[in-house]
Design a protein around this motif. Structure first.
Motif, PDB file in Angstrom:
ATOM      1  N   PHE A   5       9.727  10.033 -41.880  1.00  0.00           N
ATOM      2  CA  PHE A   5       9.787   9.962 -40.337  1.00  0.00           C
ATOM      3  C   PHE A   5      10.868   9.558 -39.725  1.00  0.00           C
ATOM      4  O   PHE A   5      11.627   8.774 -40.268  1.00  0.00           O
ATOM      5  CB  PHE A   5       8.764   8.990 -39.552  1.00  0.00           C
ATOM      6  N   GLU A   6      11.492  10.131 -38.687  1.00  0.00           N
ATOM      7  CA  GLU A   6      12.830  10.137 -37.997  1.00  0.00           C
ATOM      8  C   GLU A   6      12.278   9.172 -36.821  1.00  0.00           C
ATOM      9  O   GLU A   6      12.202   9.642 -35.685  1.00  0.00           O
ATOM     10  CB  GLU A   6      13.329  11.306 -37.566  1.00  0.00           C
ATOM     11  N   SER A   7      12.105   7.956 -36.993  1.00  0.00           N
ATOM     12  CA  SER A   7      11.961   7.229 -35.642  1.00  0.00           C
ATOM     13  C   SER A   7      13.367   6.815 -34.823  1.00  0.00           C
ATOM     14  O   SER A   7      13.147   6.817 -33.505  1.00  0.00           O
ATOM     15  CB  SER A   7      11.442   5.560 -35.976  1.00  0.00           C
ATOM     16  N   LYS A   8      14.221   7.247 -35.623  1.00  0.00           N
ATOM     17  CA  LYS A   8      15.744   7.289 -34.977  1.00  0.00           C
ATOM     18  C   LYS A   8      15.913   8.848 -35.482  1.00  0.00           C
ATOM     19  O   LYS A   8      16.077   9.034 -36.426  1.00  0.00           O
ATOM     20  CB  LYS A   8      16.507   6.287 -35.455  1.00  0.00           C
ATOM     21  N   LYS A   9      16.376   9.641 -34.215  1.00  0.00           N
ATOM     22  CA  LYS A   9      16.904  10.901 -34.540  1.00  0.00           C
ATOM     23  C   LYS A   9      18.040  11.073 -35.609  1.00  0.00           C
ATOM     24  O   LYS A   9      19.131  10.090 -35.379  1.00  0.00           O
ATOM     25  CB  LYS A   9      17.427  11.683 -33.202  1.00  0.00           C
ATOM     26  N   GLY A  10      18.050  11.671 -36.564  1.00  0.00           N
ATOM     27  CA  GLY A  10      19.220  11.709 -37.715  1.00  0.00           C
ATOM     28  C   GLY A  10      19.279  10.676 -38.946  1.00  0.00           C
ATOM     29  O   GLY A  10      20.001  10.814 -39.589  1.00  0.00           O
ATOM     30  N   ARG A  11      18.047  10.146 -38.688  1.00  0.00           N
ATOM     31  CA  ARG A  11      17.823   8.852 -39.761  1.00  0.00           C
ATOM     32  C   ARG A  11      16.325   8.571 -40.459  1.00  0.00           C
ATOM     33  O   ARG A  11      15.573   8.009 -39.766  1.00  0.00           O
ATOM     34  CB  ARG A  11      18.410   7.526 -39.187  1.00  0.00           C
ATOM     35  N   PRO A  12      16.092   9.974 -41.373  1.00  0.00           N
ATOM     36  CA  PRO A  12      14.837  10.141 -41.955  1.00  0.00           C
ATOM     37  C   PRO A  12      14.603   8.520 -42.717  1.00  0.00           C
ATOM     38  O   PRO A  12      15.291   8.156 -43.373  1.00  0.00           O
ATOM     39  CB  PRO A  12      14.873  11.226 -42.809  1.00  0.00           C
ATOM     40  N   VAL A  13      13.351   8.191 -42.550  1.00  0.00           N
ATOM     41  CA  VAL A  13      13.026   7.199 -43.462  1.00  0.00           C
ATOM     42  C   VAL A  13      11.520   7.341 -44.196  1.00  0.00           C
ATOM     43  O   VAL A  13      10.659   7.771 -43.747  1.00  0.00           O
ATOM     44  CB  VAL A  13      12.809   5.727 -42.577  1.00  0.00           C
ATOM     45  N   PHE A  14      11.651   6.932 -45.510  1.00  0.00           N
ATOM     46  CA  PHE A  14      10.508   7.295 -46.274  1.00  0.00           C
ATOM     47  C   PHE A  14       9.749   5.975 -46.672  1.00  0.00           C
ATOM     48  O   PHE A  14      10.628   4.819 -46.785  1.00  0.00           O
ATOM     49  CB  PHE A  14      10.872   7.817 -47.834  1.00  0.00           C
ATOM     50  N   TYR A  15       8.579   5.820 -46.284  1.00  0.00           N
ATOM     51  CA  TYR A  15       8.003   4.666 -45.993  1.00  0.00           C
ATOM     52  C   TYR A  15       6.817   4.446 -47.591  1.00  0.00           C
ATOM     53  O   TYR A  15       6.021   5.548 -47.909  1.00  0.00           O
ATOM     54  CB  TYR A  15       6.974   4.532 -44.936  1.00  0.00           C
ATOM     55  N   PHE A  16       7.188   3.349 -48.307  1.00  0.00           N
ATOM     56  CA  PHE A  16       6.236   3.437 -49.629  1.00  0.00           C
ATOM     57  C   PHE A  16       5.283   2.722 -49.476  1.00  0.00           C
ATOM     58  O   PHE A  16       5.042   1.892 -48.682  1.00  0.00           O
ATOM     59  CB  PHE A  16       7.552   2.569 -50.633  1.00  0.00           C
ATOM     60  N   ASP A  17       4.435   3.029 -50.360  1.00  0.00           N
ATOM     61  CA  ASP A  17       3.206   2.371 -50.731  1.00  0.00           C
ATOM     62  C   ASP A  17       3.406   1.594 -52.031  1.00  0.00           C
ATOM     63  O   ASP A  17       4.417   2.107 -52.789  1.00  0.00           O
ATOM     64  CB  ASP A  17       1.678   3.128 -50.808  1.00  0.00           C
ATOM     65  N   GLU A  18       2.599   0.814 -52.512  1.00  0.00           N
ATOM     66  CA  GLU A  18       2.647  -0.086 -53.767  1.00  0.00           C
ATOM     67  C   GLU A  18       2.936   1.009 -54.868  1.00  0.00           C
ATOM     68  O   GLU A  18       3.956   0.514 -55.564  1.00  0.00           O
ATOM     69  CB  GLU A  18       1.701  -0.934 -54.142  1.00  0.00           C
ATOM     70  N   GLU A  19       2.269   2.005 -55.157  1.00  0.00           N
ATOM     71  CA  GLU A  19       2.103   2.964 -56.027  1.00  0.00           C
ATOM     72  C   GLU A  19       3.486   3.690 -56.377  1.00  0.00           C
ATOM     73  O   GLU A  19       4.295   3.669 -57.386  1.00  0.00           O
ATOM     74  CB  GLU A  19       1.041   3.924 -56.089  1.00  0.00           C
ATOM     75  N   ASP A  20       4.203   3.801 -55.069  1.00  0.00           N
ATOM     76  CA  ASP A  20       5.286   4.645 -54.909  1.00  0.00           C
ATOM     77  C   ASP A  20       6.407   3.738 -55.670  1.00  0.00           C
ATOM     78  O   ASP A  20       7.446   4.314 -56.407  1.00  0.00           O
ATOM     79  CB  ASP A  20       5.819   4.790 -53.793  1.00  0.00           C
ATOM     80  N   MET A  21       6.407   2.426 -55.176  1.00  0.00           N
ATOM     81  CA  MET A  21       7.434   1.429 -55.662  1.00  0.00           C
ATOM     82  C   MET A  21       7.317   1.362 -57.187  1.00  0.00           C
ATOM     83  O   MET A  21       8.247   1.540 -57.922  1.00  0.00           O
ATOM     84  CB  MET A  21       7.269   0.060 -54.981  1.00  0.00           C
ATOM     85  N   ARG A  22       6.070   1.064 -57.701  1.00  0.00           N
ATOM     86  CA  ARG A  22       5.847   0.992 -59.147  1.00  0.00           C
ATOM     87  C   ARG A  22       6.269   2.192 -59.875  1.00  0.00           C
ATOM     88  O   ARG A  22       7.028   2.194 -60.973  1.00  0.00           O
ATOM     89  CB  ARG A  22       4.433   0.671 -59.575  1.00  0.00           C
ATOM     90  N   ARG A  23       5.955   3.362 -59.628  1.00  0.00           N
ATOM     91  CA  ARG A  23       6.289   4.513 -60.277  1.00  0.00           C
ATOM     92  C   ARG A  23       7.780   4.810 -60.306  1.00  0.00           C
ATOM     93  O   ARG A  23       8.080   4.930 -61.483  1.00  0.00           O
ATOM     94  CB  ARG A  23       5.690   5.592 -59.554  1.00  0.00           C
ATOM     95  N   LEU A  24       8.404   4.427 -59.247  1.00  0.00           N
ATOM     96  CA  LEU A  24       9.745   4.566 -59.368  1.00  0.00           C
ATOM     97  C   LEU A  24      10.733   3.634 -60.181  1.00  0.00           C
ATOM     98  O   LEU A  24      11.686   4.286 -60.879  1.00  0.00           O
ATOM     99  CB  LEU A  24      10.476   4.649 -58.026  1.00  0.00           C
ATOM    100  N   PHE A  25      10.149   2.440 -60.096  1.00  0.00           N
ATOM    101  CA  PHE A  25      11.045   1.454 -61.044  1.00  0.00           C
ATOM    102  C   PHE A  25      10.462   1.305 -62.505  1.00  0.00           C
ATOM    103  O   PHE A  25      11.163   0.916 -63.244  1.00  0.00           O
ATOM    104  CB  PHE A  25      11.103   0.145 -60.381  1.00  0.00           C
TER     105      PHE A  25
END
Ligand code: SAM
Length: 219
Positions: free
Chosen positions: A162-182
């Protein structure tokens, strides 16, 4: 990195100055204890901003280097280190085209940078964190959680993004996203959600973020 993102940070710093004040964030204070425990000596901060956390680590006795995409932020960081007589190596650089450091790091602190990027870019960053650390080196990283109050605010521009601030998209992680990435790159020593209090933009508020501590895993 798309130019519009670099432009976002340059314009925001020019407008708001030292957005988060001079004190280190809570996560940096905790990271200092962790780096001490694991006897890290040389700490690198990608996306170091104007250096509030880098200065904290340098005052604790660590050897510190940092880089940021924003020229404004790096110039401020250099000035402030000079005023405080602290030796910190700074560079203007893009994490997607990362600088080569002749010396190895045994600690890496990345505060709220990872969530600013798309899926492929986040994967390259995890790889780069691994490559940049010495064997046994420690990564301490934060990234926005799905539990953050800004999740769902502004335009939805991708999956959990989501772009809660215009021009700055933010991806919000769940625990699985964090574990899978690292996992694969790091042995995860700690993964928990923390709250960071902030006071800017005319209001006091907090964010929920993931706090990850990982030890570089052998491949
Ligand atoms: C949320 S701010 C955190 C700043 C700093 N870590 C702090 O807490 O004071 C994110 C920082 O990442 C920087 N940044 C954004 N994209 C970057 C990139 N591609 N490479 C390096 N730094 C980047 C921004 O300029 C900004 O300083």
């Amino acid at each position: 990195m798309p130019d519009f993102q670099a432009a976002y940070w340059e314009a925001r710093y020019a407008r708001e100055g030292k957005i988060w004040g001079d004190k280190p964030c809570r996560a940096a204070v905790e990271a200092g204890k962790i780096f001490g425990k694991y006897r890290s000596e040389r700490i690198l901060l990608p996306g170091c901003g104007y250096g509030r956390n880098a200065r904290y680590f340098a005052r604790q006795g660590f050897k510190v280097a940092g880089f940021d995409i924003s020229t404004w932020a790096v110039e401020r960081a250099r000035e402030e280190a000079k005023c405080d007589a602290l030796q910190i190596e700074y560079m203007v650089a893009d994490i997607l085209n990362p600088p080569f450091w002749p010396k190895a790091f045994d600690g890496l602190f990345s505060f709220n940078l990872l969530h600013l990027f798309g899926k492929e870019e986040r994967s390259s960053m995890a790889r780069w964190f691994h490559r940049t650390l010495e064997g046994g080196g420690i990564l301490v990283l934060t990234s926005m959680s799905l539990r953050d109050p800004d999740f769902g605010k502004g335009e939805e521009v991708g999956h959990h993004t989501f772009e809660s601030k215009k021009g700055r998209p933010v991806f919000y992680f769940d625990e699985e996203d964090m574990r899978r990435l690292f996992q694969g790159w790091f042995r995860i020593l700690r993964l928990e959600e923390i709250q960071e209090h902030e006071d800017h933009g005319g209001k006091s508020h907090f964010h929920w973020m993931w706090f990850l501590v990982g030890e570089k895993a052998p491949l």
